[in-house]
Design a protein around this motif. Structure first.
Motif, PDB file in Angstrom:
ATOM      1  N   ILE A 184       0.833  -1.204   0.000  1.00 43.63           N
ATOM      2  CA  ILE A 184       0.000   0.000   0.000  1.00 43.63           C
ATOM      3  C   ILE A 184       0.870   1.257   0.000  1.00 43.63           C
ATOM      4  CG2 ILE A 184      -1.713   1.304   1.325  1.00 43.63           C
ATOM      5  CD1 ILE A 184      -2.844  -1.298   2.318  1.00 43.63           C
ATOM      6  N   LEU A 185       2.028   1.178   0.639  1.00 42.96           N
ATOM      7  CA  LEU A 185       2.896   2.340   0.791  1.00 42.96           C
ATOM      8  C   LEU A 185       3.725   2.579  -0.466  1.00 42.96           C
ATOM      9  CD1 LEU A 185       4.238   1.589   4.392  1.00 42.96           C
ATOM     10  CD2 LEU A 185       2.389   3.137   3.774  1.00 42.96           C
ATOM     11  N   PRO A 186       4.104   3.829  -0.720  1.00 43.82           N
ATOM     12  CA  PRO A 186       5.050   4.115  -1.811  1.00 43.82           C
ATOM     13  C   PRO A 186       6.384   3.398  -1.566  1.00 43.82           C
ATOM     14  CG  PRO A 186       3.999   6.118  -1.028  1.00 43.82           C
ATOM     15  CD  PRO A 186       3.619   5.043  -0.061  1.00 43.82           C
ATOM     16  N   ILE A 187       7.065   3.036  -2.633  1.00 43.77           N
ATOM     17  CA  ILE A 187       8.300   2.267  -2.523  1.00 43.77           C
ATOM     18  C   ILE A 187       9.344   3.003  -1.691  1.00 43.77           C
ATOM     19  CG2 ILE A 187      10.210   1.235  -3.804  1.00 43.77           C
ATOM     20  CD1 ILE A 187       7.603  -0.281  -4.069  1.00 43.77           C
ATOM     21  N   SER A 188       9.504   4.296  -1.931  1.00 40.01           N
ATOM     22  CA  SER A 188      10.525   5.059  -1.193  1.00 40.01           C
ATOM     23  C   SER A 188      10.236   5.076   0.300  1.00 40.01           C
ATOM     24  CB  SER A 188      10.591   6.488  -1.733  1.00 40.01           C
ATOM     25  OG  SER A 188       9.321   7.129  -1.628  1.00 40.01           O
ATOM     26  N   LEU A 189       8.964   5.224   0.658  1.00 42.97           N
ATOM     27  CA  LEU A 189       8.580   5.237   2.069  1.00 42.97           C
ATOM     28  C   LEU A 189       8.774   3.866   2.693  1.00 42.97           C
ATOM     29  CD1 LEU A 189       7.420   7.133   4.240  1.00 42.97           C
ATOM     30  CD2 LEU A 189       5.143   6.347   3.608  1.00 42.97           C
ATOM     31  N   LEU A 190       8.436   2.809   1.965  1.00 40.57           N
ATOM     32  CA  LEU A 190       8.601   1.447   2.474  1.00 40.57           C
ATOM     33  C   LEU A 190      10.072   1.120   2.698  1.00 40.57           C
ATOM     34  CD1 LEU A 190       7.280  -1.226   3.217  1.00 40.57           C
ATOM     35  CD2 LEU A 190       7.385  -1.877   0.798  1.00 40.57           C
ATOM     36  N   ILE A 191      10.924   1.537   1.783  1.00 41.47           N
ATOM     37  CA  ILE A 191      12.369   1.309   1.945  1.00 41.47           C
ATOM     38  C   ILE A 191      12.890   2.055   3.168  1.00 41.47           C
ATOM     39  CG2 ILE A 191      14.630   1.736   0.909  1.00 41.47           C
ATOM     40  CD1 ILE A 191      13.346   1.277  -1.818  1.00 41.47           C
ATOM     41  N   ASN A 192      12.412   3.267   3.362  1.00 42.96           N
ATOM     42  CA  ASN A 192      12.821   4.056   4.524  1.00 42.96           C
ATOM     43  C   ASN A 192      12.435   3.363   5.820  1.00 42.96           C
ATOM     44  OD1 ASN A 192      13.694   6.113   6.172  1.00 42.96           O
ATOM     45  ND2 ASN A 192      12.024   7.499   5.684  1.00 42.96           N
ATOM     46  N   PHE A 193      11.189   2.859   5.902  1.00 48.81           N
ATOM     47  CA  PHE A 193      10.736   2.154   7.095  1.00 48.81           C
ATOM     48  C   PHE A 193      11.553   0.879   7.325  1.00 48.81           C
ATOM     49  CE2 PHE A 193       6.129   3.965   6.852  1.00 48.81           C
ATOM     50  CZ  PHE A 193       6.625   5.194   7.236  1.00 48.81           C
TER      51      PHE A 193
END
Length: 228
Positions: free
Chosen positions: A54-63
């Motif tokens: 559900i999350l954008p790829i950049s945000l998911l990688i950051n998490f």
């Protein structure tokens, strides 16, 4: 004063000294704060554990990078922070006013920073739990505080076990629970459910004082017209 309805926790006596727009805005903020407090940690756990797409790829990688060295599952991480906040909250309530707030803020900053530096807690979880905790501080009544705590932990467990489906089931249970409550024989969710059109002028949105000419119909059948 009795009876007490769900709506009463989102209204304040100061609302009647402000213009309708500002009073309505503050009531909406209180409603959003209530649902943010009980749903944000559970929704975060459900998305990260079961539906990260559900999350954008950049945000998911950051998490993912933030949680790379955290040894605990997400639910355990959330419970550690929640229980730490509960200890600070209880300590603050039993400490003299001139020291309590300062000690709580200092304790939260020191413990949060130390836990992140030690790799026990991820920074994003600190943010999520902090927003949830701050949202709950808007409500000063013990009854609503107890409800917020119960549903917050309940939704977190449901989200950790069943993901988004568990979160939705938990929210359905919450709605069924408050809709089944009666206070002195009156539905707890009045005037929203059952919907009373004439009583919406002073519900979640506040109209001008000049337009609120009657007392709530679900509270009295006598002296329904307000005196000026």
């Amino acid at each position: 004063m009795c009876p007490t309805f769900f709506l009463d926790y989102f209204t304040s006596s100061e609302d009647y000294y402000h213009k309708p727009f500002f009073a309505s805005f503050m009531r909406i903020i209180r409603v959003l704060a209530f649902f943010t407090s009980i749903t944000l940690p559970a929704l975060f756990i459900a998305v990260i554990n079961y539906d990260p797409e559900i999350l954008p790829i950049s945000l998911l990688i950051n998490f993912s990078e933030q949680r790379n060295n955290v040894p605990f599952p997400l639910i355990i991480e959330a419970f550690i922070l929640m229980l730490t906040f509960e200890l600070l909250y209880e300590g603050d309530s039993r400490t003299p006013n001139n020291r309590g707030t300062s000690l709580s803020v200092l304790g939260a900053l020191v413990l949060g920073d130390a836990a992140v530096q030690a790799g026990l807690i991820s920074p994003i979880m600190v943010i999520v739990v902090s927003i949830s905790a701050i949202s709950s501080l808007i409500f000063i009544y013990h009854d609503i505080q107890g409800s917020i705590r119960f549903y917050k932990y309940f939704l977190m467990i449901m989200a950790a076990l069943f993901g988004i489906i568990g979160f939705i089931i938990g929210m359905q249970y919450f709605l069924l629970d408050i809709c089944s409550i009666k206070t002195f024989g009156k539905p707890y969710t009045l005037p929203t459910s059952p919907y009373l059109k004439d009583d919406q002028k002073d519900a979640y949105m506040k109209s001008s004082i000049k337009k609120i000419k009657k007392r709530p119909s679900y509270l009295t059948k006598k002296n329904i017209i307000k005196q000026r």
